[in-house]
Design an enzyme around this catalytic site. Structure first.
Site, short mmCIF file in Angstrom:
data_model
loop_
_atom_site.label_atom_id
_atom_site.label_comp_id
_atom_site.label_asym_id
_atom_site.label_seq_id
_atom_site.Cartn_x
_atom_site.Cartn_y
_atom_site.Cartn_z
CB CYS A 1 -4.14 11.49 12.01
SG CYS A 1 -3.88 9.77 11.67
NE ARG B 1 -7.46 4.26 5.60
CZ ARG B 1 -7.11 5.44 6.07
NH1 ARG B 1 -7.52 5.82 7.25
NH2 ARG B 1 -6.35 6.23 5.37
CG ASP C 1 3.22 1.44 9.44
OD1 ASP C 1 2.76 2.28 10.25
OD2 ASP C 1 3.47 1.71 8.25
CE LYS D 1 -1.76 1.50 4.08
NZ LYS D 1 -1.43 2.89 4.45
CG ASN D 2 2.16 2.82 3.56
OD1 ASN D 2 1.00 3.14 3.24
ND2 ASN D 2 2.53 2.62 4.81
NE ARG E 1 0.26 10.31 10.10
CZ ARG E 1 -0.18 9.31 9.34
NH1 ARG E 1 -1.34 8.76 9.58
NH2 ARG E 1 0.55 8.87 8.34
N1 EPU Z 1 6.23 14.84 10.68
C1 EPU Z 1 6.32 16.18 10.95
N2 EPU Z 1 6.24 17.05 9.89
C2 EPU Z 1 6.09 16.65 8.62
C3 EPU Z 1 6.00 15.27 8.33
C4 EPU Z 1 6.09 14.39 9.40
O1 EPU Z 1 6.45 16.59 12.09
O2 EPU Z 1 6.02 17.50 7.72
C5 EPU Z 1 6.31 13.87 11.79
C6 EPU Z 1 5.02 13.08 11.94
O3 EPU Z 1 4.06 13.78 12.71
C7 EPU Z 1 5.51 11.82 12.62
C8 EPU Z 1 6.90 11.63 12.01
O4 EPU Z 1 7.27 12.89 11.46
O5 EPU Z 1 5.64 12.02 13.98
C9 EPU Z 1 7.00 10.60 10.90
O6 EPU Z 1 5.93 10.75 9.99
P1 EPU Z 1 6.04 10.42 8.45
O7 EPU Z 1 5.90 11.69 7.69
O8 EPU Z 1 7.24 9.58 8.19
O9 EPU Z 1 4.74 9.55 8.23
P2 EPU Z 1 3.87 9.55 6.92
O10 EPU Z 1 4.76 9.75 5.75
O11 EPU Z 1 2.70 10.43 7.09
C10 EPU Z 1 4.12 7.00 6.36
C11 EPU Z 1 3.19 5.84 6.19
C12 EPU Z 1 2.63 5.45 7.55
C13 EPU Z 1 3.81 5.08 8.47
C14 EPU Z 1 4.79 6.26 8.56
C15 EPU Z 1 6.03 5.96 9.37
C16 EPU Z 1 2.35 6.18 3.96
C17 EPU Z 1 1.22 6.53 3.07
N3 EPU Z 1 2.12 6.21 5.28
O12 EPU Z 1 3.34 8.05 6.91
O13 EPU Z 1 1.81 4.31 7.36
O14 EPU Z 1 3.34 4.77 9.77
O15 EPU Z 1 5.20 6.64 7.22
O16 EPU Z 1 6.71 4.89 8.83
O17 EPU Z 1 3.43 5.86 3.49
C18 EPU Z 1 0.11 2.77 7.92
O18 EPU Z 1 0.33 2.20 6.82
O19 EPU Z 1 -0.61 2.25 8.81
C19 EPU Z 1 0.71 4.07 8.16
C20 EPU Z 1 0.24 4.92 9.10
#
Ligand code: EPU
Length: 417
Positions: A117, A397, A305, A22-23, A122
């Protein structure tokens, strides 16, 4: 509303075919916005988040077709609506991934700012800061991120935190920027590497994906390509834990073992036998496991995850272990539900102390997010009697045909409407 009914107690046995990730699929689908030529994708999983992303891309103007071999072809020749509306972003935060490619190719994009969320606040400030560093003019207006630029300019961007979709958004934007972009403190997740491979197949010039410094030399345009999405490492890990907990023997096929090293090593530490081939992982367990300490962190450390699934496993293992979540501030919502099944878990800040109990008892529980619902399925597979999991749409999802796959492995599980 759909629920899952599980009768616990059956050891899982057999083979399970792992679906596309998915990701990885979500950002790769949005890469279609970068080119006027078609992007043909294989191994795209059938999931709610994927159909939401396809609907969003369709709304923007991408032509989406499916053939009888389950290939998805996306043609982004013209994109009349350079906008991701609130209604779509609120159901799937990954919609933010259209921002970088749309802005880079067309000089304008409007994406609803994601709200809070279930698992944490996030924010997307690092996506925005990175694009600003590349010369974008960004305003937050009426709840929308409105980004404009002439042409993005290559830049050196040091990211304050490791962000997976942030790295992906900036890598896609930089692919069409003028000059070279260097992303430092980039995410090293396998899904980032998979996106980079797809972009390279489309003509992008990217080096270093999989390390924490990614260099992207911008090009004028990208062309069409064919690409197969990588295997889902979190789905794989979830089935391995299911086999370990139930005292079963399961082979996950069409998997990518090199993406699961931290998870496999924790399963071995817990006492399961794990063997690995080029594209399969087999686990053999007598169900007598030791609780293992887990601390989540960006790849290659233990993935957030998989945290909830290991919490379920520890809940029925011998001894006590700590589970520490360092990525998201509120990713322990499954704890209350596991307690309703009889688990002994104390939470202090970002750490949960799990003391294994000899057995869990089936009850009605509620899924709160995707991985929390997977954790409840695992608990249900070993709980005595019947477990009912409500709000199962969270599970849909991210897990393709999960009850069918578990039934094939011998679980007693069914969906009720
Ligand atoms: N963060 C910030 N600012 C930003 C972006 C992130 O502070 O601009 C913080 C977030 O709040 C969090 C940390 O950085 O505390 C890491 O977040 P990240 O941005 O890496 O998460 P994401 O890209 O939103 C993806 C996956 C998630 C997975 C995380 C961590 C996708 C679509 N989603 O989310 O997947 O948990 O990376 O590995 O790729 C899931 O599949 O269940 C899921 C939640």
């Amino acid at each position: 509303m759909d629920a899952l009914l599980i009768h616990g107690g059956n050891p899982l046995a057999g083979e399970v075919r792992i679906s596309g990730a998915k990701n990885a699929a979500l950002p790769i689908l949005t890469a279609s916005l970068l080119s006027a030529e078609p992007l043909k994708l294989g191994n795209v999983p059938h999931l709610k988040d994927i159909s939401t992303m396809l609907a969003l891309l369709g709304h923007m103007g991408v032509r989406v077709t499916l053939d009888d071999k389950n290939h998805v072809t996306l043609s982004g020749e013209s994109i009349p609506h350079k906008e991701a509306p609130y209604e779509m972003v609120k159901t799937m935060r990954a919609a933010i991934l259209v921002l970088g490619p749309t802005l880079a190719r067309f000089g304008e994009a409007r994406v609803s700012l994601p709200g809070g969320c279930a698992i944490g606040s996030r924010p997307v400030d690092l996506h925005i800061k990175g694009l600003q560093a590349m010369g974008a003019d960004i305003n937050i207006e009426h709840g929308y991120i409105h980004a404009r630029c002439k042409r993005l300019q290559g830049a050196r961007i040091v990211m304050d935190m490791v962000t997976v979709t942030g790295t992906e958004n900036l890598m896609m934007a930089a692919a069409l920027a003028d000059g070279t972009t260097v992303l430092e403190n980039a995410a090293r997740e396998p899904e980032v590497v998979d996106l980079a491979r797809c972009l390279i197949a489309m003509g992008a010039k990217i080096e270093g994906a999989g390390s924490d410094v990614i260099t992207i030399h911008g090009v004028d345009s990208l062309h069409g390509a064919e690409y197969a999405v990588m295997a889902d490492r979190i789905e794989t890990g979830t089935f391995l834990v299911a086999a370990a907990m139930t005292g079963g023997r399961v082979r996950a096929t069409h998997a990518q073992p090199d993406t699961l090293e931290a998870v496999i090593s924790k399963l071995r530490e817990a006492g399961a036998q794990v063997s690995v081939g080029e594209d399969w992982i087999e686990i053999d367990s007598d169900g007598k496991l030791k609780a293992v300490d887990v601390r989540t962190a960006p790849h290659p450390a233990f993935p957030t995850d998989m945290q909830a699934q290991f919490m379920a496993m520890n809940a029925v293992s011998e001894g006590a272990a700590s589970v520490t979540e360092t990525i998201f501030e509120n990713r322990f919502m499954h704890v209350q539900e596991l307690r309703r099944l009889g688990a002994n878990i104390e939470v202090s800040g970002h750490t949960a102390l799990v003391r294994g109990v000899p057995r869990l008892d089936g009850a009605i529980v509620m899924a709160t997010d995707l991985r929390a619902s997977a954790c409840l399925v695992l608990a249900g597979l070993v709980a005595a009697g019947e477990t009912t999991i409500e709000r199962i749409y969270h599970l849909d999802r991210g897990y393709e045909r999960i009850e069918e796959k578990l039934t094939q492995l011998g679980a007693r599980i069914k969906r009720v409407h």
